[in-house]
Write an enzyme that holds these catalytic residues in place. Sequence first.
Site, mmCIF file in Angstrom:
data_model
loop_
_atom_site.group_PDB
_atom_site.id
_atom_site.type_symbol
_atom_site.label_atom_id
_atom_site.label_comp_id
_atom_site.label_asym_id
_atom_site.label_seq_id
_atom_site.Cartn_x
_atom_site.Cartn_y
_atom_site.Cartn_z
ATOM 1 N N TRP A 57 -13.019 8.523 5.417
ATOM 2 C CA TRP A 57 -13.680 7.794 6.498
ATOM 3 C C TRP A 57 -13.464 8.558 7.785
ATOM 4 O O TRP A 57 -12.602 9.438 7.861
ATOM 5 C CB TRP A 57 -13.150 6.366 6.607
ATOM 6 C CG TRP A 57 -11.658 6.212 6.758
ATOM 7 C CD1 TRP A 57 -10.714 6.385 5.776
ATOM 8 C CD2 TRP A 57 -10.935 5.867 7.947
ATOM 9 N NE1 TRP A 57 -9.459 6.156 6.288
ATOM 10 C CE2 TRP A 57 -9.561 5.822 7.607
ATOM 11 C CE3 TRP A 57 -11.316 5.556 9.263
ATOM 12 C CZ2 TRP A 57 -8.562 5.513 8.537
ATOM 13 C CZ3 TRP A 57 -10.320 5.229 10.187
ATOM 14 C CH2 TRP A 57 -8.965 5.216 9.814
ATOM 15 N N GLU A 115 -2.527 10.877 2.751
ATOM 16 C CA GLU A 115 -3.652 11.015 3.682
ATOM 17 C C GLU A 115 -3.694 12.425 4.243
ATOM 18 O O GLU A 115 -2.656 13.061 4.415
ATOM 19 C CB GLU A 115 -3.494 10.052 4.875
ATOM 20 C CG GLU A 115 -3.671 8.610 4.515
ATOM 21 C CD GLU A 115 -3.368 7.716 5.702
ATOM 22 O OE1 GLU A 115 -4.259 6.954 6.084
ATOM 23 O OE2 GLU A 115 -2.251 7.787 6.233
ATOM 24 N N GLU A 170 0.842 -1.199 0.000
ATOM 25 C CA GLU A 170 0.000 0.000 0.000
ATOM 26 C C GLU A 170 0.878 1.249 0.000
ATOM 27 O O GLU A 170 1.891 1.297 0.702
ATOM 28 C CB GLU A 170 -0.880 -0.058 1.265
ATOM 29 C CG GLU A 170 -1.787 1.124 1.475
ATOM 30 C CD GLU A 170 -2.637 0.965 2.742
ATOM 31 O OE1 GLU A 170 -2.989 -0.181 3.114
ATOM 32 O OE2 GLU A 170 -2.936 1.986 3.366
#
Length: 347
Positions: free
Chosen positions: A206, A124, A120
């Site tokens: 989220w 962010e 990954e």
Amino acid sequence: MRATVFQFVTAALFAALTNAQTYTNCNPMLKTCPPDPALSGIYQHTYGGEAPNFKYLTSQASVKYGGKDGAVFRIAKPKDAPTIISSFYIMWGRYEVVLKPAPGAGIVSSIVLQSDDLDEIDWEWLGGKTAEAQSNYFGKGNTATYDRGAVHPVDSQARFHKYAIDWTAEKIDWLIDDVVVRTLTPNQVKGDFYPQTPMTARIGSWAGGDPDNEQGVINWSGGPTDFTKGPFDMVVQSIYVRDYSTGKEYTYSDKSGSSSSIKSNGGSIMGGGTNPGTPNLSSSSSSSSSSSSSAPSSGSSGSTSFTFNAPSNSGRIASATSKNHPKITLAVLAAIFIAIFIAISFH
Ligand SMILES: *[C@@H]1O[C@H](CO)[C@@H](O)[C@H](O)[C@H]1NC(C)=O
Ligand SMILES: *[C@@H]1O[C@H](CO)[C@@H](O)[C@H](O)[C@H]1NC(C)=O
């Protein structure tokens, strides 16, 4: 009593199955998986309508189109986690997104390259930290160390910026407005955890600050999130993805998770080359990001290493509920065994 117990067992089994469906990915280090469809070229989308070749991982309703600035990824209530994922994979390549992350304490916006065995590479943004972006990476889902993340100064919520990841076997560059702000080479990575398997491209947000999350996640995200202050919108202007390899699909020829095990069907690894020319990301959007007057300082001096417990996005935006599914699954399994034990005892 028995009826109740069996109802409970049924309910628990159903919960386990439902839960398992949020983990649809087949991990090629554990079993033989279907091939990964290759992008094998360039993908470019400037938001007006939906992005073709991207699927919704979560409720379609939480991504809104037609706004003047781009697509809106909205968190309006607990468990909202608008997320899209490409239906194609790249094997080495470049990923650029022009966006403005969502505000709000505890709200996490992200763009992610992620493979089936949980390599990954992340960008962010925390809604409560308006003057920075965070870069991060994971290899093979390993979360044992927390020295992978870095913080980069940028006025992320004041204006649109182009955030990019350039990923090859030699290095990963993270860029803001075409300026490299961090470079990672394989020899800087402890163990065999340099990201090296075919990746999907994702965009999602989220609520890390959801009071239901573990305290460590809430702390990292800058939460708790006050949902009465929402909705919290991330606005995405455009997407550019370039695959440095060519072919119809990529396959894992063994379970090592090593880049050398990745084969192209119908093309070649790195067959597309790394020179992307000058990607005209905002070709169909004149009002876009190019205001790079406040571009962050370049070089690694523009970033600060840190060692907090940054959670992997994979278990987060990949699920509709942003919950810690492995723990839930274990709890549900435990409940099933207890229920069966009780049922047998009462038999
Ligand atoms: C979260 O932050 C609070 C306040 O700083 C601290 O007391 C607590 O130990 C932290 N908890 C975790 C799990 O990091
Ligand atoms: C740049 O834009 C032109 C038209 O606006 C398009 O034909 C071309 O494919 C674009 N270049 C890239 C690298 O996507």
